[in-house]
Motif scaffolding. Structure first.
Motif, short mmCIF file in Angstrom:
data_model
loop_
_atom_site.label_atom_id
_atom_site.label_comp_id
_atom_site.label_asym_id
_atom_site.label_seq_id
_atom_site.Cartn_x
_atom_site.Cartn_y
_atom_site.Cartn_z
N ILE A 67 0.62 -1.30 0.26
CA ILE A 67 0.05 0.10 -0.31
C ILE A 67 0.95 0.85 -0.40
CG2 ILE A 67 -1.75 1.65 0.70
CD1 ILE A 67 -3.33 -1.66 2.62
N TYR A 68 2.16 1.18 1.09
CA TYR A 68 3.14 2.79 0.59
C TYR A 68 3.39 2.44 -0.65
CZ TYR A 68 6.45 5.64 2.40
OH TYR A 68 6.98 6.75 2.60
N ARG A 69 4.07 1.59 -0.88
CA ARG A 69 5.06 1.81 -2.34
C ARG A 69 4.28 2.73 -3.88
NH1 ARG A 69 9.24 -0.40 -4.18
NH2 ARG A 69 8.94 -0.74 -7.21
N GLU A 70 1.88 1.59 -3.58
CA GLU A 70 1.49 2.37 -4.57
C GLU A 70 0.80 3.18 -4.78
OE1 GLU A 70 -2.78 1.61 -5.62
OE2 GLU A 70 -2.01 -0.12 -4.70
N PHE A 71 0.89 4.10 -3.17
CA PHE A 71 0.82 5.63 -3.27
C PHE A 71 1.48 6.19 -3.27
CE2 PHE A 71 -3.22 3.79 -0.74
CZ PHE A 71 -4.29 4.57 -1.69
N ILE A 99 -8.66 7.77 2.66
CA ILE A 99 -9.84 8.01 2.72
C ILE A 99 -9.86 6.37 1.78
CG2 ILE A 99 -11.76 8.28 1.71
CD1 ILE A 99 -10.40 11.49 2.75
N LEU A 100 -9.18 6.79 0.33
CA LEU A 100 -9.23 5.33 -0.46
C LEU A 100 -8.73 4.25 -0.08
CD1 LEU A 100 -7.32 7.35 -3.11
CD2 LEU A 100 -9.76 6.46 -2.83
N VAL A 101 -7.96 4.06 1.49
CA VAL A 101 -7.43 2.44 1.55
C VAL A 101 -9.37 2.64 2.60
CG1 VAL A 101 -5.36 1.86 3.57
CG2 VAL A 101 -5.10 3.42 1.86
N ASN A 102 -9.26 2.82 3.44
CA ASN A 102 -10.22 2.72 4.49
C ASN A 102 -11.68 2.99 3.79
OD1 ASN A 102 -9.42 3.14 7.70
ND2 ASN A 102 -9.11 4.77 6.68
N GLY A 103 -11.65 2.97 2.81
CA GLY A 103 -12.95 2.53 1.75
C GLY A 103 -12.79 1.42 1.17
N GLY A 104 -11.12 1.20 0.55
CA GLY A 104 -11.20 -0.16 -0.36
C GLY A 104 -11.22 -1.20 0.72
N PHE A 105 -11.13 -1.09 1.96
CA PHE A 105 -11.35 -2.09 2.62
C PHE A 105 -12.89 -2.04 3.66
CE2 PHE A 105 -6.67 -2.32 2.72
CZ PHE A 105 -5.81 -3.17 2.96
N ASN A 106 -13.84 -1.93 3.51
CA ASN A 106 -14.41 -1.38 4.27
C ASN A 106 -15.80 -1.81 3.15
OD1 ASN A 106 -14.29 -1.15 6.95
ND2 ASN A 106 -13.44 0.88 6.41
N LEU A 135 -0.26 4.89 10.37
CA LEU A 135 0.54 5.12 11.16
C LEU A 135 1.38 4.66 10.12
CD1 LEU A 135 2.74 5.68 13.31
CD2 LEU A 135 2.36 2.86 13.53
N THR A 136 1.52 4.05 8.76
CA THR A 136 2.67 3.98 8.07
C THR A 136 2.47 5.66 6.86
OG1 THR A 136 2.23 1.87 8.32
CG2 THR A 136 3.64 2.89 6.24
N LEU A 137 1.43 5.76 6.37
CA LEU A 137 1.53 6.52 5.54
C LEU A 137 1.39 8.31 5.58
CD1 LEU A 137 -1.95 5.54 3.30
CD2 LEU A 137 0.45 5.09 2.76
#
Length: 297
Positions: free
Chosen positions: A147-151, A164-171, A236-238
């Motif tokens: 995820i970090y590499r892609e963004f 927003i994109l990450v949380n939306g995708g995982f839910n 924490l990562t992004l």
């Protein structure tokens, strides 16, 4: 005449006894209701107890944290006022933006996807739903490097849009499945009746189907909001800069290498629970109202 006089009291007594008998059993439902309510309150207090401890510690001075008394000798509001003066209010705004943005994104994508899969039995429909369900099995922690590499390649690291994109995708998978189940449970005859009345597909969707599926929509909304609000690892990562960190990540600053600011940590945790409580207070009645809304013309 005498015969009628002799039997009338007997019939009246039997009739009165027939109606008086159930009065002896009225105490049982009341006792059952009282016991059920008492058990519900006890269970509620059991789950509210940690929050009560959290509030008391946030209002306890530092020199009284190790004392065994439940209530402090004096109340200290410095931790709560320090939350706002210390800059954590900006992190609270970031959490609100991420949670609301993720919830809106999920609903915008999940509603049409779930409605289409529930009303159209196209080829590959089962495979599509299974593929959506499989994505729910992946945890953000196992994919955080990718995820970090892609963004990073898209230049979205340390941005609210990425969160927003990450949380939306995982839910999204959960929302699609639960909304698909609600839409499938609504009879198509209701929409066909709306078509006869002159409504189009969108009119039937917004006037009939969505009000009946409102409990499912609210469930997806609550699940997505809370999941995005509590997410920690990916944030924490992004989010590399302090001003772009959501509140759960910012609260980690109270935990040092050799000491922990318990008063500030619990004060921030109390404030972090307030938006979720407000959300439940606003939509709780709509869940009940959505069970019957739209079914009567």
């Amino acid at each position: 005449m005498a015969h009628t006089t002799q039997h009338a009291p007997q019939h009246t007594a039997q009739h009165a006894g027939h109606h008086a008998a159930p009065r002896t059993h009225r105490g049982m439902p009341r006792l059952k209701t009282t016991v059920t309510a008492a058990a519900a309150y006890l269970i509620g207090l059991f789950f509210l107890f940690p929050y009560l401890v959290m509030v008391l510690i946030s209002l306890r001075p530092q020199d009284e944290l190790r004392k065994a008394e439940w209530f402090p000798e004096r109340w200290d509001l410095s931790a709560i006022t320090g939350f706002w003066s210390g800059g954590l209010a900006d992190n609270l705004v970031v959490s609100l933006q991420v949670a609301f943005g993720s919830t809106l994104l999920v609903l915008l994508v999940a509603l049409p996807a779930a409605y289409y899969t529930s009303r159209h039995h196209f080829r590959g429909r089962t495979f599509f739903l299974l593929l959506v369900l499989i994505t729910q099995m992946f945890q953000p922690t196992a994919m955080v490097v990718g995820i970090y590499r892609e963004f990073y390649q898209f230049g979205l690291v340390d941005s609210i849009v990425a969160l927003i994109l990450v949380n939306g995708g995982f839910n999204l998978a959960f929302a699609v499945w639960i909304l698909n189940a609600y839409f499938s449970s609504i009879p198509r005859e209701l929409e066909e009746a709306a078509f006869i009345d002159g409504n189009g597909r969108l009119g039937a969707l917004f006037r009939i189907t969505l009000p009946l599926a409102m409990p499912g929509v609210i469930t997806a909304l609550i699940f997505t909001f809370i999941a995005a609000w509590n997410e920690f690892v990916v944030a924490l990562t992004l989010a590399t800069s302090p001003q772009n960190q959501p509140l759960p990540v910012a609260l980690h600053s109270y935990m040092g290498q050799y000491s922990v600011d318990w008063q500030g940590l619990f004060a921030g945790s109390v404030i972090a629970t307030i938006p979720v409580i407000i959300l439940f207070a606003l939509i709780e009645r709509k869940v009940v109202g959505g069970l019957t809304a739209g079914s009567i013309k």
